[in-house]
Design an enzyme around this catalytic site. Structure first.
Site, short mmCIF file in Angstrom:
data_model
loop_
_atom_site.label_atom_id
_atom_site.label_comp_id
_atom_site.label_asym_id
_atom_site.label_seq_id
_atom_site.Cartn_x
_atom_site.Cartn_y
_atom_site.Cartn_z
N SER A 1 0.72 -1.36 0.10
CA SER A 1 -0.15 0.09 -0.14
C SER A 1 0.87 1.28 0.23
O SER A 1 0.51 2.18 -0.63
CB SER A 1 -1.08 0.16 1.10
OG SER A 1 -1.65 -1.08 1.39
N GLU B 1 9.11 -4.23 -10.99
CA GLU B 1 8.72 -5.87 -10.90
C GLU B 1 7.27 -5.90 -11.14
O GLU B 1 6.76 -6.78 -11.76
CB GLU B 1 9.14 -6.02 -9.70
CG GLU B 1 9.38 -7.47 -9.23
CD GLU B 1 9.77 -7.66 -7.76
OE1 GLU B 1 11.11 -7.76 -7.57
OE2 GLU B 1 9.14 -7.57 -7.00
N ASN C 1 6.64 -11.07 4.60
CA ASN C 1 6.26 -11.48 3.36
C ASN C 1 7.52 -12.08 2.49
O ASN C 1 7.63 -13.18 2.08
CB ASN C 1 5.78 -10.68 2.37
CG ASN C 1 4.57 -10.05 2.76
OD1 ASN C 1 3.63 -10.48 3.26
ND2 ASN C 1 4.52 -8.70 2.56
#
Ligand code: COA
Length: 506
Positions: free
Chosen positions: A269, A291, A381
């Protein structure tokens, strides 16, 4: 045969290989390694992994799952909860999988995203038994046309023993022609990659494959899962404003023009919101070499700010996805999707001179960045491509809000509890408080600029006290080792990093 299928499955010999997802999933055996298409919820193989999860209800087996990056369709969640994953690499972003990783129930290899293809090519990683790849078409010549991401699909197809194609009729056929598939030779037997500008094409429109390797074709019809990013807020707008101030200073100093340099922007975000902030700026005719393309890039296109964007996947919110795919013609000549080892290749990132914007969980007072491990241990992540870009770009910019979890966490800490990007790879740190230009500064200079410009006011005094006390002990990078992680241990014990004596400033 259905005309919608024959239009897309144009190599006639392959018509007999159409199978159901369940049949394709039945070929997969315990202990195998699968290479799945998919990059940040885009272009993922959807049907066969879902059937595999279904199979796990009556059978016990485990497989290794390699992908481009995170998967949509809750696949990481479903596969993790079904207990069918032995090892997962190189990236994930799912809360259930995160929990399984942190509980020690599955192995996660957190890898620079440009490295996976090299490790497969050089046979360091387990060989791929099945590549399971989403495509929008297979051409007359047998080129596999990927969908909304390329990710690692080309190396998976090249090296896998068997290939299963998920031909997705719901993904726009107009994606054909957007991709630029360029493959590399072995290390040591390779020339330069002849890409000198963002909009150049150096490869083919699809992935070549030996048709004999295609074991099955599964017909599917589902769009990608939409992204989960939240819209810009006041703090991210402030961060964007600080970044724009920095860009203006670079223009004033003659190091950049109003066209800036090719931009790379990370996932999440914050990165999306910061890029969004460029809409109302004077910067124009921009290029993106990234990316992932998130919503903000298409908003910038719509405002006439971007002239070209290259990436390895397109990940959009539901609203933006409907809008973009209904008007793909509008963007087609301004977009290229490449394999992730090309979008993230150090040679190209350095040559093109990118301005790279990635997100940190925390930064320490010397500019070391933790992007992956909450309180130094729990995986969030993964490093994704942030290291590929930060180490090799023109200017490595990291953004983070100065606090998290209602102010109980300071994102600026004495000592990063895990280091993904060392101080040597970090040029600019931006929070909603301001930005720190760390270029050319020694550690003791960096600390003061970071504390004064980036830390939240309620943590400033506490950080200064640490730095002053540490400086008395000396060192190139002063620390009080016995207190270096006291902020994280206080958070674990008392629910806040803030020391009682400073809490008046709350
Ligand atoms: N300690 C603990 N939790 C923290 C934290 C900290 N220092 N800083 C942020 N968080 C939490 C937030 O509270 C939020 O939690 P929630 O999901 O429960 O609301 C979560 O982390 C995400 O943070 P947010 O501030 O919403 O930022 P984001 O969505 O932009 O994600 C990263 C930030 C760092 C997790 C994400 O950008 C990432 O995974 N980056 C690494 C990979 C990468 O950079 N790839 C791009 C290369 S192209």
């Amino acid at each position: 045969m259905d005309k919608h299928i024959t239009e897309r499955l144009r190599m006639n010999d392959l018509h007999t290989r159409i199978v159901s997802a369940d049949e394709a999933a039945s070929w997969i055996q315990d202990g195998m390694t699968l290479g799945l298409s998919g990059f940040t919820r885009a272009g993922d193989a959807k049907a066969v992994p879902t059937s595999l999860v279904e199979r796990a209800k009556t059978e016990t087996f485990k497989v290794n799952i390699f992908t481009g990056a995170s998967l949509g369709f809750d696949l990481d969640k479903l596969m993790a909860e079904a207990g069918i994953i032995n090892k997962r690499l190189p990236f994930q972003a799912d809360p259930s999988m995160r929990k399984k990783i942190n509980d020690g129930n599955l192995y996660f290899v957190d890898q620079h995203l440009s490295h996976t293809a090299e490790l497969i090519r050089s046979e360091v990683l387990d060989p791929i038994d099945y590549a399971i790849i989403e495509a929008v078409a297979i051409t007359e010549e047998g080129l596999i046309i990927p969908a909304t991401s390329v990710g690692n699909s080309s190396i998976f197809i090249e090296k896998a023993r068997n290939v299963i194609i998920e031909l997705n009729l719901a993904q726009p056929a107009e994606l054909e022609g957007l991709h630029d598939i360029y493959s590399l030779n072995e290390q040591g037997k390779r020339g330069p990659i002849m890409l000198t500008s963002v909009n150049e094409r150096i490869g083919e429109i699809g992935i070549p494959v030996d048709p004999a390797k295609i074991k099955g074709i599964v017909i599917t019809k589902s769009l990608d899962s939409s992204s989960t990013i939240v819209p810009p807020d006041e703090e991210t707008a402030q961060m964007a404003a600080h970044l724009i101030t920095f860009f203006r200073e670079e223009v004033k100093a003659g190091r950049l023009t109003n066209e800036l340099a090719p931009l790379q922007s990370g996932i999440g975000s914050i990165a999306n919101a910061v890029l969004h902030g460029l809409i109302d700026s004077e910067f124009e005719n921009l290029e993106v070499y990234s990316e992932v393309l998130q919503d903000a890039v298409f908003d910038l296109f719509d405002h006439g700010k971007i002239r070209f964007a290259s990436a390895c996947s397109i990940t959009l919110s539901e609203e933006k996805m409907n809008e973009v795919y209904a008007n793909l013609e509008k963007y087609r000549d301004k977009l290229i999707l490449r394999p992730q080892e090309i979008s993230n290749h150090p040679e190209l990132i350095r040559r093109l001179g990118l301005l790279s914007i990635n997100t940190a969980l925390e930064a320490d007072i010397y500019g070391n960045i933790n992007s992956t491990h909450v309180s130094g241990t729990k995986m969030m992540n993964g490093i994704g491509g942030s290291g590929d870009f930060a180490r090799n770009c023109r200017t490595a910019i990291f953004v983070t809000k100065s606090t998290a979890k209602n102010g109980t966490i300071s994102s600026i800490v004495p000592f990063a509890s895990h280091v993904d990007h060392t101080e040597h790879d970090v040029d600019i740190l931006v929070t909603e408080q301001g930005y720190a230009d760390l270029r050319g500064l020694a550690p003791r200079e960096r600390a003061l600029v970071i504390i004064h410009n980036c830390a939240h006011p309620m943590y400033k005094e506490q950080l200064l006290q640490y730095f002053e006390e540490a400086s008395l002990r000396g060192g190139q990078t002063p620390h009080i080792l016995e207190k270096a992680f006291s902020w994280h241990t206080r958070l674990a014990d008392q629910g806040t990093m803030l020391e009682k004596q400073f809490s008046f400033s709350l």
